[in-house]
Design an enzyme around this catalytic site. Structure first.
Site, PDB file in Angstrom:
ATOM      1  N   ASP A  84       0.852  -1.192   0.000  1.00 31.17           N
ATOM      2  CA  ASP A  84       0.000   0.000   0.000  1.00 31.17           C
ATOM      3  C   ASP A  84       0.893   1.249   0.000  1.00 31.17           C
ATOM      4  O   ASP A  84       1.775   1.374   0.853  1.00 31.17           O
ATOM      5  CB  ASP A  84      -0.871  -0.054   1.273  1.00 31.17           C
ATOM      6  CG  ASP A  84      -2.006   0.928   1.260  1.00 31.17           C
ATOM      7  OD1 ASP A  84      -2.468   1.310   0.164  1.00 31.17           O
ATOM      8  OD2 ASP A  84      -2.466   1.299   2.364  1.00 31.17           O
ATOM      9  N   HIS A  85       0.695   2.138  -0.963  1.00 27.72           N
ATOM     10  CA  HIS A  85       1.449   3.401  -1.036  1.00 27.72           C
ATOM     11  C   HIS A  85       2.974   3.217  -1.054  1.00 27.72           C
ATOM     12  O   HIS A  85       3.686   3.861  -0.271  1.00 27.72           O
ATOM     13  CB  HIS A  85       1.071   4.341   0.123  1.00 27.72           C
ATOM     14  CG  HIS A  85      -0.335   4.820   0.041  1.00 27.72           C
ATOM     15  ND1 HIS A  85      -0.739   5.823  -0.805  1.00 27.72           N
ATOM     16  CD2 HIS A  85      -1.457   4.399   0.672  1.00 27.72           C
ATOM     17  CE1 HIS A  85      -2.036   6.003  -0.678  1.00 27.72           C
ATOM     18  NE2 HIS A  85      -2.510   5.147   0.199  1.00 27.72           N
ATOM     19  N   ASP A 106       2.985   4.976  -5.315  1.00 28.48           N
ATOM     20  CA  ASP A 106       2.337   6.270  -5.067  1.00 28.48           C
ATOM     21  C   ASP A 106       3.346   7.385  -5.284  1.00 28.48           C
ATOM     22  O   ASP A 106       4.069   7.786  -4.364  1.00 28.48           O
ATOM     23  CB  ASP A 106       1.764   6.316  -3.644  1.00 28.48           C
ATOM     24  CG  ASP A 106       1.073   7.638  -3.367  1.00 28.48           C
ATOM     25  OD1 ASP A 106       1.065   8.504  -4.267  1.00 28.48           O
ATOM     26  OD2 ASP A 106       0.540   7.806  -2.254  1.00 28.48           O
ATOM     27  N   ASN A 229     -10.391   0.755   0.187  1.00 29.00           N
ATOM     28  CA  ASN A 229      -9.425   0.492   1.266  1.00 29.00           C
ATOM     29  C   ASN A 229      -9.970   0.918   2.623  1.00 29.00           C
ATOM     30  O   ASN A 229     -10.458   2.041   2.768  1.00 29.00           O
ATOM     31  CB  ASN A 229      -8.146   1.298   1.033  1.00 29.00           C
ATOM     32  CG  ASN A 229      -7.402   0.884  -0.219  1.00 29.00           C
ATOM     33  OD1 ASN A 229      -7.842   0.001  -0.950  1.00 29.00           O
ATOM     34  ND2 ASN A 229      -6.276   1.500  -0.462  1.00 29.00           N
TER      35      ASN A 229
HETATM   36  P1  13P Z   1      -8.575   4.633   6.080  1.00 29.74           P
HETATM   37  O1  13P Z   1      -7.580   4.440   7.151  1.00 29.74           O
HETATM   38  O2  13P Z   1      -9.110   6.020   6.051  1.00 29.74           O
HETATM   39  O3  13P Z   1      -9.643   3.603   6.076  1.00 29.74           O
HETATM   40  O4  13P Z   1      -7.786   4.493   4.680  1.00 29.74           O
HETATM   41  C1  13P Z   1      -7.127   3.302   4.377  1.00 29.74           C
HETATM   42  C2  13P Z   1      -6.399   3.424   3.088  1.00 29.74           C
HETATM   43  O5  13P Z   1      -6.833   4.081   2.174  1.00 29.74           O
HETATM   44  C3  13P Z   1      -5.133   2.704   2.952  1.00 29.74           C
HETATM   45  O6  13P Z   1      -4.499   2.986   1.758  1.00 29.74           O
END
Ligand code: 13P
Length: 282
Positions: A84-85, A106, A229
């Site tokens: 993620d990211h 990202d 997400n």
């Molecule tokens: P939230 O923590 O706002 O649910 O977002 C999670 C997210 O987008 C992880 O990339």
């Protein structure tokens, strides 16, 4: 074995539902989420932020833990393990080299040309290993690991450019969502979301799912969102339940203490699956 997100998101796009990404933080969360998704017969994406990766002991540890848990728990639903990211090529490469079949690059903090250059570097490498790639454009606001930033709405022509110039599989256009808690009402640009779906034909990703109203999530799915997400809402559900139980329960065995949040966490996972329409889609 963990799989790429490609097939599950193409099916979701076709069937007009969305697959949840739940971020993982430790072995217990991974286990609880896998068990609940299996119970609902829902495909799932396990998101791993760079911070969570460092916390859990690196990509290889997480990759082995997830696959071994799946074997041990007889998990048969499709499970994608997803960076993620990822902030740069090197981090994405590390995840791919450890066995991840899915990564997010990202580079949304850069101007379009630089975002395209970095994203392309990642897709060129990822395609050698059949790894699916998600990229972000515009900017999701709020808190991600230790970083805080403002919202920047993605522009349609820039989305088209990014998709055409790279070989990404999924696009995360920032359209008003934030990571963490919303200050006031979430303001998503659904019109632009739909236009981006029409013009790019990509499965779209919505970040910052926590705190977005149920009706808004459904509208987002009807506008082309195929992956949503969630992290903060799970964290709050788990920690609130644990705080409450610990007031009167004198357990000290960490296996018992960590489990105090299990029911609440699983309930939250099931609620999101029902809302996104991903149950019985495995
Ligand atoms: P939230 O923590 O706002 O649910 O977002 C999670 C997210 O987008 C992880 O990339």
């Amino acid at each position: 074995m963990v799989v790429s997100m490609k097939e599950m998101l193409e099916k979701a796009k076709e069937g007009k539902y969305a697959i949840p990404q739940f971020n993982i933080n430790n072995l217990e969360w991974t286990r609880f989420i896998l068990e609940e998704c299996q119970k609902n017969n829902s495909p799932v994406i396990l998101g791993v932020s760079e911070g969570a990766c460092k916390y859990m002991g690196g990509f290889k540890t997480i990759y082995d833990m997830t696959n071994d848990l799946m074997d041990y728990l007889n998990i048969t639903i499709p499970v994608a393990l997803h960076l993620d990211h990822g902030s740069c090529f090197e981090v994405c490469k590390d995840a791919i080299d450890a066995g991840f079949k899915s990564v997010m690059i990202d580079a949304s903090r850069f101007e379009l040309d630089e975002n395209i250059r970095i994203t392309k570097e990642v897709t060129d490498y990822a395609k050698l290993y059949n790894v699916s790639v998600e990229a972000e454009i515009g900017h999701v606001g709020g808190q991600e690991d230790e970083n805080n930033s403002g919202i920047l709405y993605a522009k349609v022509d820039e989305c088209i450019e990014l998709v055409n110039q790279t070989k990404i599989d999924f696009l995360a256009p920032a359209l008003g969502s934030v990571h963490g808690l919303y200050k006031g009402e979430p303001k998503l640009n659904f019109e632009r979301m739909e236009e981006i779906k029409e013009k790019t034909n990509m499965p779209l990703v919505l970040h910052g799912g926590s705190g977005i109203y149920d009706e808004q999530l459904k509208t987002a799915i009807s506008c082309g969102i195929c992956k949503i997400n969630f992290n903060t809402e799970l964290q709050i559900a788990w920690s609130d339940a644990l705080r409450e139980e610990i007031k009167h329960n004198k357990a000290y065995d960490p296996r018992k203490v960590i489990k105090f949040g299990e029911v609440a966490l699983k309930q939250c996972v099931s609620n999101k699956i029902a809302l996104l329409g991903s149950s019985n889609r495995a």
